[in-house]
Design an enzyme around this catalytic site. Structure first.
Site, short mmCIF file in Angstrom:
data_model
loop_
_atom_site.label_atom_id
_atom_site.label_comp_id
_atom_site.label_asym_id
_atom_site.label_seq_id
_atom_site.Cartn_x
_atom_site.Cartn_y
_atom_site.Cartn_z
N THR A 1 -41.05 86.29 89.97
CA THR A 1 -41.80 87.54 89.90
C THR A 1 -41.24 88.56 90.89
O THR A 1 -41.41 89.77 90.72
CB THR A 1 -43.30 87.28 90.11
OG1 THR A 1 -44.05 88.32 89.52
CG2 THR A 1 -43.65 87.11 91.55
N TYR B 1 -50.11 89.72 94.15
CA TYR B 1 -49.62 88.33 94.17
C TYR B 1 -48.10 88.33 94.33
O TYR B 1 -47.56 87.70 95.23
CB TYR B 1 -50.02 87.58 92.89
CG TYR B 1 -49.16 86.36 92.69
CD1 TYR B 1 -48.10 86.39 91.79
CD2 TYR B 1 -49.36 85.22 93.44
CE1 TYR B 1 -47.27 85.31 91.63
CE2 TYR B 1 -48.53 84.12 93.29
CZ TYR B 1 -47.49 84.17 92.38
OH TYR B 1 -46.66 83.09 92.24
N LYS C 1 -45.34 87.14 97.59
CA LYS C 1 -44.16 86.27 97.53
C LYS C 1 -42.96 87.00 98.15
O LYS C 1 -42.18 86.43 98.90
CB LYS C 1 -43.86 85.88 96.09
CG LYS C 1 -44.88 84.95 95.48
CD LYS C 1 -45.02 83.66 96.30
CE LYS C 1 -46.04 82.71 95.72
NZ LYS C 1 -46.22 81.50 96.54
N ASN D 1 -58.98 75.48 94.59
CA ASN D 1 -58.49 75.61 93.21
C ASN D 1 -57.97 74.26 92.69
O ASN D 1 -57.13 74.20 91.81
CB ASN D 1 -57.36 76.66 93.17
CG ASN D 1 -57.02 77.08 91.74
OD1 ASN D 1 -57.85 76.96 90.85
ND2 ASN D 1 -55.80 77.50 91.53
N SER E 1 -41.24 82.85 93.69
CA SER E 1 -41.40 83.07 92.25
C SER E 1 -40.41 84.10 91.74
O SER E 1 -40.04 85.03 92.46
CB SER E 1 -42.84 83.56 91.98
OG SER E 1 -42.98 84.04 90.66
N GLY F 1 -52.64 70.78 94.01
CA GLY F 1 -52.44 71.76 92.93
C GLY F 1 -51.42 71.26 91.91
O GLY F 1 -50.91 70.15 92.01
C1 WQD Z 1 -45.82 84.04 79.57
C2 WQD Z 1 -45.67 84.84 78.29
C3 WQD Z 1 -47.24 86.64 78.06
C4 WQD Z 1 -50.81 84.19 77.72
C5 WQD Z 1 -46.97 84.27 85.45
C6 WQD Z 1 -46.83 84.82 86.83
C7 WQD Z 1 -45.76 84.08 87.56
C8 WQD Z 1 -46.09 82.60 87.54
C9 WQD Z 1 -46.16 82.11 86.11
C10 WQD Z 1 -47.41 81.94 89.45
C11 WQD Z 1 -45.82 86.34 78.51
C12 WQD Z 1 -47.44 85.59 76.97
C13 WQD Z 1 -49.49 84.60 77.87
C14 WQD Z 1 -51.48 84.41 76.48
C15 WQD Z 1 -49.48 85.42 75.62
N1 WQD Z 1 -47.33 82.38 88.18
N2 WQD Z 1 -48.85 85.18 76.83
N3 WQD Z 1 -50.78 85.02 75.47
O1 WQD Z 1 -46.74 86.13 83.05
O2 WQD Z 1 -44.46 85.02 82.71
O3 WQD Z 1 -45.78 84.49 84.74
O4 WQD Z 1 -47.22 82.88 85.48
O5 WQD Z 1 -46.48 81.67 90.18
O6 WQD Z 1 -45.68 84.55 88.88
O7 WQD Z 1 -46.40 86.17 86.73
O8 WQD Z 1 -46.55 83.65 82.55
O9 WQD Z 1 -47.75 82.17 81.00
O10 WQD Z 1 -48.91 84.28 81.81
O11 WQD Z 1 -47.03 84.47 80.19
O12 WQD Z 1 -48.87 85.97 74.68
O13 WQD Z 1 -52.67 84.08 76.29
O14 WQD Z 1 -46.70 84.47 77.39
O15 WQD Z 1 -47.37 87.95 77.51
O16 WQD Z 1 -44.94 87.01 77.65
P1 WQD Z 1 -45.86 84.93 83.20
P2 WQD Z 1 -47.66 83.61 81.40
#
Ligand code: WQD
Length: 341
Positions: free
Chosen positions: A127, A150, A154, A35, A125, A10
């Site tokens: 999160t 998810y 964690k 994946n 994470s 991954g």
């Molecule tokens: C980042 C920012 C979106 C996509 C997630 C999981 C976390 C980890 C990392 C696994 C946010 C904005 C995003 C888009 C946008 N995953 N955005 N347009 O949500 O902080 O974290 O991924 O471990 O556990 O929660 O990351 O990259 O999805 O979003 O505006 O098309 O970018 O709103 O503010 P996130 P993200």
């Protein structure tokens, strides 16, 4: 010394496999390829010249996990990445996430608890903090009710490890709470390979710039932040990978305090969505086509790490800038396109 890396094909696992090999460790990867592709092994070998040992099976198959530990009885450590990780999908398929992410962890720990001494690094994470009350976020910030299955896996995963360490002094463990991993190895031999439409910001940006996506939707610019868009702590995946090697070495050297520790792994710097877009345009020279749309459900407003504990206790610090990470992400996206040609 042999180190097991589950989910080692991954995104973060493959970069950690490279960092481990470069630190002189022999890497054994378990991956079910649900994946990720076996071709990632070539990418790892292209960087280090060493092809990791590879066992393809699903960690939900308890018998296979037991068999594996019978074959590899001399592991010096285990780094556990293998898990399902799409927040949105976890809402739709909670049982898949609870089974995959928790059963796999439990079966691994049931083998490790039999050993006199086991060193275990868990991929957690930020999160788990949900929307933290104060920035930057320290490891003492309260764990909040998860926003998704998810995120809950964690939190529960950390509790399973904590409760096991409490009664198994031979199990020495560290949970690393990642902030937002981005970018790719500078060689462009490995990187993030999102399946289908990317859920995360950075791969969506690079695919939009490459013409694979029409336009980036910015999920809201009416948040209480300086430019109205959400703020995150974007960490270069190569820096993150190095944190795993440092954490494992801490355990193997017996430098850990108690047998279960938690560290935030981030840069300590928050960047807004707009700042990430500006960084991309600066390093790539490619104007990005985006539009602001409604907020995405479940997004926290801001999250960036207090990295004092990682810097001072773990002895690790992120070295790459946002521009470095975005440059590597763009180089990787161009490499992917070249391979498709
Ligand atoms: C980042 C920012 C979106 C996509 C997630 C999981 C976390 C980890 C990392 C696994 C946010 C904005 C995003 C888009 C946008 N995953 N955005 N347009 O949500 O902080 O974290 O991924 O471990 O556990 O929660 O990351 O990259 O999805 O979003 O505006 O098309 O970018 O709103 O503010 P996130 P993200």
């Amino acid at each position: 010394m042999k180190i097991l890396v589950t989910g080692g094909l991954g995104f973060i696992g493959s970069h950690t496999a490279v960092a481990l090999q470069q630190a002189g460790y022999e890497v054994v990867i378990i991956d079910n390829c649900s994946n990720a592709s076996e071709t990632v092994l070539h990418g790892i070998e292209a960087i280090t010249g060493i092809r990791p040992h590879f066992e393809k099976f699903d960690l939900r198959e308890k018998g296979k996990v037991r068999e594996f530990f019978g074959k590899y009885g001399d592991l010096a450590g285990v780094i556990h990445f293998a898990a399902s990780k799409a927040v949105g999908e976890s809402v739709e398929e909670p049982l898949l996430y609870y089974e995959n992410n928790l059963a796999s962890l439990i079966y691994l720990l049931q083998e490790l608890e039999k050993q006199d001494k086991a060193h275990f690094i868990f991929s957690s994470s930020c999160t788990v903090y949900g929307q933290a009350d104060t920035m930057p976020i320290t490891e003492e910030a309260p764990v909040k009710p998860a926003e998704s299955p998810y995120g809950n896996t964690k939190q529960i995963g950390e509790e399973i490890i904590r409760d096991t360490c409490r009664v198994r002094p031979g199990l020495q463990a560290i949970s690393l709470r990642y902030f937002n991993p981005i970018g790719a190895h500078p060689s462009a031999a490995i990187g993030e390979l999102p399946l289908g439409v990317p859920q995360n910001l950075v791969p969506f940006i690079t695919q939009t710039a490459m013409g694979m996506r029409e336009q980036l939707s910015v999920f809201g610019n009416d948040y209480p932040t300086p430019d109205g868009t959400c703020i995150r702590d974007y960490i270069h995946v190569v820096d993150l990978a190095r944190a795993h090697v440092v954490a494992l070495q801490r355990l193997m050297a017996g430098k850990n305090q108690g047998n279960y520790e938690v560290f935030n792994v981030g840069t300590g710097k928050g960047s807004s969505v707009m700042e990430v877009i500006e960084s991309f345009e600066r390093v790539s020279g490619v104007p990005l086509n985006y539009k602001v749309v409604d907020r995405r459900a479940g997004d926290v407003i801001q999250a960036w790490a207090d990295t004092t504990k990682a810097n001072e206790t773990l002895g690790w610090k992120a070295e790459s800038s946002l521009d470095d990470a975005m440059r590597s992400a763009w180089t990787w996206e161009q490499e992917i396109q070249k391979r498709k040609a």
